[in-house]
Enzyme design. Sequence first.
Site, PDB file in Angstrom:
ATOM      1  N   LYS A  54      17.062  67.949  20.752  1.00  9.09           N
ATOM      2  CA  LYS A  54      16.021  67.168  21.418  1.00  9.09           C
ATOM      3  C   LYS A  54      14.826  66.897  20.503  1.00  9.09           C
ATOM      4  O   LYS A  54      14.220  65.826  20.569  1.00  9.09           O
ATOM      5  CB  LYS A  54      15.558  67.870  22.691  1.00  9.09           C
ATOM      6  CG  LYS A  54      16.672  68.236  23.659  1.00  9.09           C
ATOM      7  CD  LYS A  54      17.474  67.030  24.108  1.00  9.09           C
ATOM      8  CE  LYS A  54      18.541  67.433  25.118  1.00  9.09           C
ATOM      9  NZ  LYS A  54      19.402  66.319  25.520  1.00  9.09           N
ATOM     10  N   GLY A  96      17.951  69.955  33.085  1.00  6.13           N
ATOM     11  CA  GLY A  96      16.796  70.578  33.709  1.00  6.13           C
ATOM     12  C   GLY A  96      16.582  72.026  33.315  1.00  6.13           C
ATOM     13  O   GLY A  96      15.640  72.667  33.786  1.00  6.13           O
ATOM     14  N   LYS A 140      17.648  66.325  39.492  1.00  6.67           N
ATOM     15  CA  LYS A 140      17.417  65.202  40.390  1.00  6.67           C
ATOM     16  C   LYS A 140      18.061  65.409  41.759  1.00  6.67           C
ATOM     17  O   LYS A 140      19.125  66.007  41.884  1.00  6.67           O
ATOM     18  CB  LYS A 140      17.954  63.927  39.739  1.00  6.67           C
ATOM     19  CG  LYS A 140      17.330  63.656  38.374  1.00  6.67           C
ATOM     20  CD  LYS A 140      18.219  62.799  37.503  1.00  6.67           C
ATOM     21  CE  LYS A 140      17.668  62.713  36.085  1.00  6.67           C
ATOM     22  NZ  LYS A 140      18.589  62.020  35.172  1.00  6.67           N
ATOM     23  N   GLU A 162      14.241  62.048  26.522  1.00  8.01           N
ATOM     24  CA  GLU A 162      15.458  62.446  25.837  1.00  8.01           C
ATOM     25  C   GLU A 162      16.513  61.375  26.009  1.00  8.01           C
ATOM     26  O   GLU A 162      16.350  60.432  26.789  1.00  8.01           O
ATOM     27  CB  GLU A 162      15.972  63.775  26.379  1.00  8.01           C
ATOM     28  CG  GLU A 162      16.359  63.746  27.853  1.00  8.01           C
ATOM     29  CD  GLU A 162      16.781  65.118  28.360  1.00  8.01           C
ATOM     30  OE1 GLU A 162      16.339  66.128  27.789  1.00  8.01           O
ATOM     31  OE2 GLU A 162      17.552  65.165  29.328  1.00  8.01           O
ATOM     32  N   ASN A 189      20.629  61.082  26.853  1.00 10.52           N
ATOM     33  CA  ASN A 189      21.815  61.791  27.320  1.00 10.52           C
ATOM     34  C   ASN A 189      23.063  61.070  26.857  1.00 10.52           C
ATOM     35  O   ASN A 189      23.283  59.908  27.185  1.00 10.52           O
ATOM     36  CB  ASN A 189      21.807  61.903  28.846  1.00 10.52           C
ATOM     37  CG  ASN A 189      20.802  62.930  29.321  1.00 10.52           C
ATOM     38  OD1 ASN A 189      20.855  64.088  28.929  1.00 10.52           O
ATOM     39  ND2 ASN A 189      19.855  62.508  30.134  1.00 10.52           N
ATOM     40  N   ARG A 195      26.222  60.880  27.572  1.00  3.26           N
ATOM     41  CA  ARG A 195      27.331  61.038  28.518  1.00  3.26           C
ATOM     42  C   ARG A 195      27.066  60.148  29.726  1.00  3.26           C
ATOM     43  O   ARG A 195      25.997  59.561  29.855  1.00  3.26           O
ATOM     44  CB  ARG A 195      27.426  62.490  28.981  1.00  3.26           C
ATOM     45  CG  ARG A 195      26.081  63.012  29.506  1.00  3.26           C
ATOM     46  CD  ARG A 195      26.173  64.419  30.017  1.00  3.26           C
ATOM     47  NE  ARG A 195      24.874  65.040  30.214  1.00  3.26           N
ATOM     48  CZ  ARG A 195      24.065  64.818  31.224  1.00  3.26           C
ATOM     49  NH1 ARG A 195      24.398  63.935  32.156  1.00  3.26           N
ATOM     50  NH2 ARG A 195      22.910  65.450  31.330  1.00  3.26           N
TER      51      ARG A 195
END
Length: 450
Positions: free
Chosen positions: A116, A165, A237, A287, A289, A291
Site C-alpha cells: 500500500k 478493512g 462495507k 488504495e 484493489n 481483484r
Amino acid sequence: MFDTVLIANRGEIAVRVARTCREMGIRTVAVYATPDRESAVVRQADRAVHLGPSPLKRSYLNIPAVIEAARITGAQAIHPGYGFLSEDPDFAEICAANGMTFIGPPPSVMSRLGDKALARSLMARAGLPVLPGSPEPVEHLSTAQEIAAGIGYPVIIKAVAGGGGRGMRVVRRAAEFARAYQEVRATAQAVFGDGRVYLERYLESARHVEVQVLCDRHGNAVHLGDRDCSVQRRHQKLIEEAPAPGLSESLAARMAGAAVTGALSVGYVGVGTFEFLVDGEDFYLMEVNCRIQVEHPVTEMVTGIDLVRQQLLVAAGEPLTIGQSDVVIRGAAIECRVNAEDASRGFVPAPGLLEVFEPPAGPFIRVDTHGYPGYRVPPNYDSLLAKAVVWAPDRPQAMARMVRALDEFRIAGPGVRTSIDFVRTALNDPRFRAAEHDTTLTDRILATGG
C-alpha cells in the site's frame, strides 16, 4: 477460451463465478474445506475437490493443494474470487509456473499495488492526489511519532500489506500513538506476515467512493463508473450504490480519469478498483484493489456488463470489445450485505443452521448467495451470507425497492442473526436518503440507537 476453470474460493463469489462460466460453456471445479462440503458451489460445480480441514492454511490458502486440484481436474485457469489468494503475487507466479492462467493482473503489478505504501507513491508519481503521509513504510516508533506530528492529528496507521478493512487504526491524540503503532504492527505481522506500516492524515467525515476499471493485455483501459461505499462497520462495507450520489459531474469525471491514468501507468490487466476518499470537491487515493470487489454487482446493474465474463475474456488474451463510449450508466443500483452477525453486539459473527432461508424476489432484484434451507453457516470464515442488489430508474425508487426486498427476507435458525435490521435502519436514515452521509454514519446510528 478455457475449457475448465478452477474457482479457488468459497461462498457467494464462488457461486457467482460458476454461473458465468456455465453461461460461457466453461466447466467448473470447486475446491472446499471440510465445513463447506455441502456448500452451494460444491453442489453446482462440474467437479469438486476437497482441500483439507477448516484452518485456512490447510485448505483455501494451501497453495500446493489448490494447484494439485487444478492439475488433476485439467483446469487451465484459476479464478481466485476476492480475499484468500486473489491478491497474492506468489500464487499467480506459481500458477504460471504450472502452466495455468491466473485470472487477475500480472504478479509484478500485484506486488507493487499490494504494497500500500509503494502503491501510494507510484500513484502520486502518476499524478493522482494522495493525502499527506509517510512516503514509505515507517520502521521506528520515534520516526513515526515525528511524522504524525508533522501531518497533524488525527492520523491513520495502515498495514503496508493490509486489505479488507484490517490492519489499520485511527489515532486522534499523540498520547495514544505509541500503543496504537505497536498494536497495528503486531496485527499486520500476525494477519499478513508483514509488520510494516505507513501513516496518512485521517479525514474524519469523508465519503468512500471508488471507480471500477477494466484493462486488457493490449494497452486498452476503460472505467465503468463509480460507486459509493461509505456505509461501513470497522472499515468494511455494508451498503454500496452506483452511481455514487451527489457527486458533481466534474468531480466524477476527474476521479474516473485518475483511475484510468493510474491503471495504465502500471500496466494493469483485468478488473480493478481505485478507492478514493472524497471531501467536498477534493478526492484522495486510498488504495488499489487488484481483484473483483464484493460490490461489483451494482456496477453490473447500471452498465449491463458482466465483470466476471470480462475477467475471463481478458485472462484468455482477448482485447477489450468495450470502448469508453460504450459504457453508459443507466438508473441506480444499491447493494446491501446480509452478514450472519449481530449488529446489536458490535457486529459479532452469529453463524448457525439456516432452518429458514427465503430471499426476496420480484422486478429488478438480484440476490447473490450461497445460502439455502438446511445449510449450516460455518463459524470459520467470513460472515457474508448474501448480497441483496436492486436496480431502479432513479435512486429514490431504488431505495424503496431495497427496503421492500429486505422486508421480504426470511432467515431463521438456532443462533443465527443477520445485519438486515441494521442496513434497513441505515437506508431509512435521513442523512443517507439525502445523500449527505459519510463514513461516520454507522457510528452515529449506533450511538443514537438508530
